[in-house]
Each structure stands twice: as structure tokens, then as C-alpha cells.
Motif scaffolding. Structure first.
Motif, PDB file in Angstrom:
ATOM      1  N   GLN A   1       0.772  -1.196  -0.013  1.00  0.00           N
ATOM      2  CA  GLN A   1      -0.004  -0.016  -0.127  1.00  0.00           C
ATOM      3  C   GLN A   1       0.668   1.340   0.170  1.00  0.00           C
ATOM      4  OE1 GLN A   1      -3.380  -0.166  -0.533  1.00  0.00           O
ATOM      5  NE2 GLN A   1      -3.304  -2.309  -0.662  1.00  0.00           N
ATOM      6  N   ILE A   2       1.296   1.551  -1.151  1.00  0.00           N
ATOM      7  CA  ILE A   2       1.975   2.923  -1.241  1.00  0.00           C
ATOM      8  C   ILE A   2       1.343   3.862  -2.245  1.00  0.00           C
ATOM      9  CG2 ILE A   2       4.300   1.686  -1.013  1.00  0.00           C
ATOM     10  CD1 ILE A   2       4.736   1.924  -4.031  1.00  0.00           C
ATOM     11  N   PRO A   3       1.418   5.102  -1.933  1.00  0.00           N
ATOM     12  CA  PRO A   3       0.643   6.049  -2.709  1.00  0.00           C
ATOM     13  C   PRO A   3       1.342   6.231  -3.861  1.00  0.00           C
ATOM     14  CG  PRO A   3       2.033   7.359  -1.118  1.00  0.00           C
ATOM     15  CD  PRO A   3       2.074   5.838  -0.614  1.00  0.00           C
ATOM     16  N   PRO A   4       0.256   6.535  -5.123  1.00  0.00           N
ATOM     17  CA  PRO A   4       0.896   6.886  -6.330  1.00  0.00           C
ATOM     18  C   PRO A   4       1.566   8.005  -6.694  1.00  0.00           C
ATOM     19  CG  PRO A   4      -1.541   7.376  -6.191  1.00  0.00           C
ATOM     20  CD  PRO A   4      -1.018   6.585  -4.838  1.00  0.00           C
ATOM     21  N   PRO A   5       2.528   8.131  -7.451  1.00  0.00           N
ATOM     22  CA  PRO A   5       3.454   9.379  -7.800  1.00  0.00           C
ATOM     23  C   PRO A   5       2.515  10.241  -8.220  1.00  0.00           C
ATOM     24  CG  PRO A   5       3.970   7.677  -9.319  1.00  0.00           C
ATOM     25  CD  PRO A   5       3.004   7.147  -8.358  1.00  0.00           C
ATOM     26  N   ASP A   6       2.923  11.705  -8.049  1.00  0.00           N
ATOM     27  CA  ASP A   6       2.283  12.832  -8.722  1.00  0.00           C
ATOM     28  C   ASP A   6       3.055  13.033  -9.983  1.00  0.00           C
ATOM     29  OD1 ASP A   6       1.157  15.239  -9.524  1.00  0.00           O
ATOM     30  OD2 ASP A   6       1.906  16.355  -7.974  1.00  0.00           O
TER      31      ASP A   6
ATOM     32  N   GLY B   1       5.683   8.073 -17.397  1.00  0.00           N
ATOM     33  CA  GLY B   1       5.596   6.756 -17.948  1.00  0.00           C
ATOM     34  C   GLY B   1       6.487   6.054 -16.914  1.00  0.00           C
ATOM     35  N   GLU B   2       7.658   6.161 -16.911  1.00  0.00           N
ATOM     36  CA  GLU B   2       8.701   5.634 -16.283  1.00  0.00           C
ATOM     37  C   GLU B   2       8.597   5.732 -14.623  1.00  0.00           C
ATOM     38  OE1 GLU B   2      13.655   6.361 -15.216  1.00  0.00           O
ATOM     39  OE2 GLU B   2      12.869   6.388 -17.534  1.00  0.00           O
ATOM     40  N   GLU B   3       7.947   6.722 -14.196  1.00  0.00           N
ATOM     41  CA  GLU B   3       7.724   7.005 -12.762  1.00  0.00           C
ATOM     42  C   GLU B   3       6.485   6.079 -12.300  1.00  0.00           C
ATOM     43  OE1 GLU B   3       8.270   8.605  -9.220  1.00  0.00           O
ATOM     44  OE2 GLU B   3       9.623   9.206 -10.780  1.00  0.00           O
ATOM     45  N   TRP B   4       5.535   5.917 -13.174  1.00  0.00           N
ATOM     46  CA  TRP B   4       4.356   5.345 -12.901  1.00  0.00           C
ATOM     47  C   TRP B   4       4.890   3.731 -12.938  1.00  0.00           C
ATOM     48  CZ3 TRP B   4      -0.028   6.566 -10.788  1.00  0.00           C
ATOM     49  CH2 TRP B   4      -0.992   5.597 -10.886  1.00  0.00           C
ATOM     50  N   VAL B   5       5.691   3.462 -13.855  1.00  0.00           N
ATOM     51  CA  VAL B   5       6.063   2.170 -14.002  1.00  0.00           C
ATOM     52  C   VAL B   5       6.802   1.655 -12.894  1.00  0.00           C
ATOM     53  CG1 VAL B   5       7.559   0.211 -15.126  1.00  0.00           C
ATOM     54  CG2 VAL B   5       5.993   1.862 -16.219  1.00  0.00           C
TER      55      VAL B   5
END
Length: 66
Positions: free
Chosen positions: A6-11, A21-25
Motif C-alpha cells: 500500500q504505497i501512494p501513487p506518484p504525482d 511513464g517511467e515514474e508510473w512503472v
């Protein structure tokens, strides 16, 4: 699924498309229990040969994500 972290998604709202895209992956890998070891890892011999976007590990295995 309890195996997912359970980690928050990046902004990613202020990032360029490729960086977003790289940050999301990387986020998805971390959420799935991977440890991100390096980002934008440069492969260099006598000159720069390229770059690996994400290097991560899980259960004593190393994964390179391009």
C-alpha cells in the motif's frame, strides 16, 4: 490482494510524458513488492553504451526494465 504494498501513487502531473511513464512503472513495480535499486542507470565501457530505465530486485533476482 494482501501481497501488494500500500504505497501512494506518484504525482506525475508536472512530468514530461516519458518521465511520467517511467515514474508510473517504477511505482507499479514497488507496489508489487520490488525494490527499485537504480533509475536511469548508465551503461559505460570506454564510452556510454546506453541507459537502463529501472533496475529493481525481488527475491534475490535482479530485473532490468527498459
Amino acid at each position: 490482494d494482501r501481497s501488494k504494498k500500500q504505497i501512494p501513487p506518484p504525482d506525475i502531473s508536472k512530468l514530461k510524458l516519458g518521465d511520467a511513464g517511467e515514474e508510473w512503472v517504477a511505482y507499479l513495480y514497488q507496489k508489487d513488492g520490488f525494490k527499485v535499486i537504480a533509475r536511469k542507470y548508465e551503461v559505460i565501457a570506454t564510452k556510454k553504451l546506453g541507459e537502463i530505465d529501472i533496475v529493481c530486485a525481488k527475491q534475490k533476482r535482479l530485473y532490468m526494465v527498459e
